[in-house]
Design an enzyme around this catalytic site. Structure first.
Site, short mmCIF file in Angstrom:
data_model
loop_
_atom_site.label_atom_id
_atom_site.label_comp_id
_atom_site.label_asym_id
_atom_site.label_seq_id
_atom_site.Cartn_x
_atom_site.Cartn_y
_atom_site.Cartn_z
N TYR A 152 7.09 -1.69 5.40
CA TYR A 152 8.14 -1.59 4.37
C TYR A 152 7.60 -2.09 3.04
CZ TYR A 152 12.57 -3.19 2.12
OH TYR A 152 13.61 -3.45 1.26
N LYS A 156 7.17 -0.05 -0.41
CA LYS A 156 7.92 -0.45 -1.62
C LYS A 156 6.96 -0.72 -2.78
CE LYS A 156 12.19 -0.34 -0.11
NZ LYS A 156 13.23 0.50 -0.74
#
Ligand SMILES: NC(=O)c1ccc[n+]([C@@H]2O[C@H](COP(=O)([O-])OP(=O)(O)OC[C@H]3O[C@@H](n4cnc5c(N)ncnc54)[C@H](O)[C@@H]3O)[C@@H](O)[C@H]2O)c1
Length: 263
Positions: A152, A156
């Site tokens: 993640y 990001k």
């Protein structure tokens, strides 16, 4: 703060069936925008649309380029071309680095990063034809600092790079791209962690200089600002919305500066 909005604004928000996306949908709808909710969860999308005046919704997996192309075509027919694109859908694998599977890695990168490539490519032709447009990518403080969630976080961080690429490549065409970098925001995304540890959110509050956790409205306010006329010269920015978390380390400061211990 008043923000002038374009009359013909059509705002497409991915992952708007829940949490921050749903509140952004309500906020933009209240400002008079035509709002389009896209989510993999049809029930959630329908529910969110019922709470955002005039919003329409689509069930779509943001990793499915073909389905996204259908959605953009239908939106153009029913609501006009998308003028504001907000990439907000996410998945977030919890596994430790040593246990993380390649499937989990690929899923987070697909949903959090590659999907924004798809939607931007689909939205840009109409934005270029109109001579204006705004793209907001919802990143995370995980992009800036290791806080767990390896895949993640990498996705990001990539989203911030993509934001800058879009800003520079299309700035002369009247199109802006900015990222929002939130800290902990209380949303259903935390439900599974709360089920494991009911105090997880309350315990993490102490890391926040502003002493409270974020609310979806904090991110929605930033999105309204970054897509409105008052931010017209802000392009390629990553706006940190985190109650001061990235500004410094509260616990360390309290440990090494005696006067701060009593906080
Ligand atoms: N909540 C936080 O603490 C926090 C912190 C930093 C950044 N963010 C970011 O804010 C954004 C919104 O997070 P949230 O907390 O509201 O999350 P949430 O879990 O409440 O909502 C995410 C939505 O994305 C949808 N979604 C998941 N996979 C999808 C797919 N393949 N296609 C379409 N939709 C899909 C889900 O169905 C859900 O409705 C995310 O980008 C997240 O990374 C959240």
């Amino acid at each position: 703060m008043t923000t002038e909005r374009r009359q013909d604004e059509c705002v497409l928000i991915t992952g708007a069936g829940s949490g921050i996306g749903a509140v952004m949908a309500q906020r933009f709808a209240a400002l008079g925008a035509r709002v389009v909710i896209v989510d993999i969860d049809a029930d959630a999308a329908e529910r969110a649309a019922s709470q955002a005046t005039g919003a329409i919704w689509f069930q779509a997996d943001v990793t499915d380029r073909g389905r996204l192309a259908e959605v953009f075509r239908e939106v153009r027919d029913r609501r006009g071309p998308v003028s504001v694109l907000i990439n907000n859908a996410m998945t977030c694998a919890d596994a430790d680095f040593l246990d993380l599977t390649v499937e989990e890695w690929k899923r987070d990168v697909s949903v959090c990063l590659t999907a924004a490539f798809h939607t931007a490519q689909l939205a840009l032709p109409d934005m270029l034809a109109a001579g204006h447009g705004s793209i907001v990518n919802i990143s995370s403080v995980n992009a800036l600092q290791y806080l767990g969630n390896v895949s993640y976080s990498a996705a990001k961080a990539g989203l911030i790079s993509l934001t800058r690429s879009l800003a520079v490549r299309f700035g002369a065409d009247g199109i802006r791209a900015n990222a929002i970098v939130p800290g902990t925001i209380v949303t259903p995304a935390w439900d599974h962690r709360i089920a494991q540890d009911p105090h997880v959110l309350e315990d993490s509050r102490r890391w926040y200089p502003s002493t409270r956790l974020g609310r979806p409205e904090d991110v929605a306010d930033a999105a309204v600002f970054l897509t409105g006329s008052q931010s017209g010269w802000i392009n390629g920015e990553s706006l940190i919305v985190d109650g001061g978390l990235m500004a410094g380390n509260v616990a360390m400061a309290a440990q090494i500066v005696p006067d701060e211990r009593s906080r």
